[in-house]
Design a protein around this motif. Structure first.
Motif, short mmCIF file in Angstrom:
data_model
loop_
_atom_site.label_atom_id
_atom_site.label_comp_id
_atom_site.label_asym_id
_atom_site.label_seq_id
_atom_site.Cartn_x
_atom_site.Cartn_y
_atom_site.Cartn_z
N ALA A 109 0.69 -1.29 0.10
CA ALA A 109 0.09 0.00 -0.02
C ALA A 109 0.92 1.33 0.03
O ALA A 109 0.35 2.22 -0.15
CB ALA A 109 -0.89 -0.25 1.24
N ASP A 110 2.23 1.32 0.17
CA ASP A 110 3.21 2.24 0.34
C ASP A 110 2.92 3.25 -0.91
O ASP A 110 3.12 4.50 -1.02
CB ASP A 110 4.33 2.01 0.36
N ALA A 111 2.80 2.53 -2.30
CA ALA A 111 2.84 3.33 -3.50
C ALA A 111 1.49 4.30 -3.53
O ALA A 111 1.46 5.25 -4.24
CB ALA A 111 2.62 2.43 -4.61
N GLU A 112 0.45 4.00 -2.70
CA GLU A 112 -0.75 5.00 -2.56
C GLU A 112 -0.71 5.92 -1.56
O GLU A 112 -1.73 6.66 -1.27
CB GLU A 112 -1.91 4.05 -2.45
N ALA A 113 0.63 6.00 -1.00
CA ALA A 113 0.63 6.96 0.37
C ALA A 113 0.34 8.43 -0.23
O ALA A 113 0.76 8.54 -1.22
CB ALA A 113 1.97 6.65 1.08
N ASP A 114 0.05 9.26 0.69
CA ASP A 114 -0.17 10.75 0.44
C ASP A 114 1.05 11.41 -0.04
O ASP A 114 1.32 11.97 -0.93
CB ASP A 114 -0.77 11.50 1.43
N ARG A 174 6.41 4.48 -10.35
CA ARG A 174 4.91 4.41 -10.48
C ARG A 174 4.39 5.85 -10.16
O ARG A 174 3.35 6.18 -10.67
CB ARG A 174 4.45 3.39 -9.54
N ARG A 175 4.62 6.37 -8.87
CA ARG A 175 4.39 7.41 -8.35
C ARG A 175 4.71 8.78 -9.28
O ARG A 175 3.61 9.80 -9.50
CB ARG A 175 5.07 7.74 -7.04
N GLN A 215 1.93 8.54 -11.90
CA GLN A 215 0.66 9.02 -11.26
C GLN A 215 0.56 10.28 -10.84
O GLN A 215 -0.47 10.81 -10.30
CB GLN A 215 0.16 8.11 -10.26
N ARG A 265 1.88 11.37 -8.24
CA ARG A 265 1.72 11.37 -6.67
C ARG A 265 3.11 11.94 -6.05
O ARG A 265 4.42 11.45 -6.50
CB ARG A 265 1.55 10.07 -5.95
N ARG A 304 -4.85 17.13 -4.09
CA ARG A 304 -5.13 15.90 -4.78
C ARG A 304 -6.47 15.54 -4.37
O ARG A 304 -7.16 14.57 -5.08
CB ARG A 304 -4.23 14.79 -4.46
#
Length: 239
Positions: A43-48, A77-78, A81, A83, A239
């Protein structure tokens, strides 16, 4: 974003190289911090926000340190995206690497101690430097460097590195150590004499010249960290 507290994941690679003063700045900006030591969770890739700290290894040594490959994939990846991520020293080199730049051992040797950086024209317009001084005295401790990061905006330069600070979309890389306070630099200098030797420095010189200068520059350093944390807090909110 909803009203939930934003998460910042801090990737740490070596015990002495922590988030330091950056942790406090991010906390004050409203982030809840989680530290990962040489691991990446799904889940780290989706962190704020993701913060990749320094370390004694090199980007080119990812075969010996598999977690670096996972972090590189996460950063790539971030970036795609949009992020936000923050890279410090090794973390900045990893941001450079996933953007196609070559990272390599600096043929001029280590850079250790206090060094001036100079804010570039683009940096004066960027939130991490806007309203701050045109030059800052910062803490350096690295033996690797990288070629120009294509597509990046140069925010600050130094005598040795024309892209000392750069931005890629809403991510930022710092080759120097904005998180390191003088007591930490002193502890590193005493603990790692081989690094001082590679840099052509002496312990007594670092203690007598660099530490007092960095103490005098503390207000500038704190201001920089405040602006960095505020910038990422606003990016997350947007975001």
């Amino acid at each position: 974003m909803s009203g939930a507290t934003p998460r910042a994941i801090l990737f740490q690679h070596d015990e002495p190289v922590s988030a330091g003063a950056l942790a406090g700045a991010l906390t004050r900006a409203g982030f809840a911090l989680e530290t990962r030591f040489r691991e990446v969770r799904p889940a780290d890739a989706e962190a704020d926000l993701v913060v990749v700290l320094g370390g004694f290894m090199g980007v080119y040594e990812a075969d010996q340190h598999p977690y670096l490959r996972e972090e590189l994939a996460l950063l790539e990846r971030r970036l795609h995206q949009r992020r936000p991520s923050l890279g410090v020293c090794l973390g900045a080199q990893m941001l450079a690497a996933v953007s196609g730049a070559r990272v390599f051992r600096d043929p001029k040797g280590m850079v250790v101690g206090a060094q001036a950086i100079h804010v570039a024209p683009a940096g004066r317009q960027h939130a991490v430097f806007a309203g701050g001084p045109a030059s800052l005295l910062v803490t350096q401790w690295h033996g690797d460097t990288f070629d120009t990061v294509r597509g990046a905006e140069t925010l600050a330069s130094s005598e040795r590195q024309p892209q000392e600070v750069f931005s890629l979309s809403n991510s930022v890389g710092f080759l120097f150590h904005p998180e390191v306070e003088p007591p930490t630099l002193e502890s590193w200098a005493r603990a790692f004499p081989q690094a001082l030797e590679r840099a052509g420095r002496r312990l007594d010189d670092v203690l007598a010249r660099d530490l007092p200068s960095l103490r005098e520059a503390r207000a500038d350093s704190e201001g920089l960290l405040h602006r960095v944390a505020g910038y990422f807090a606003r990016e997350v909110t947007a975001r």
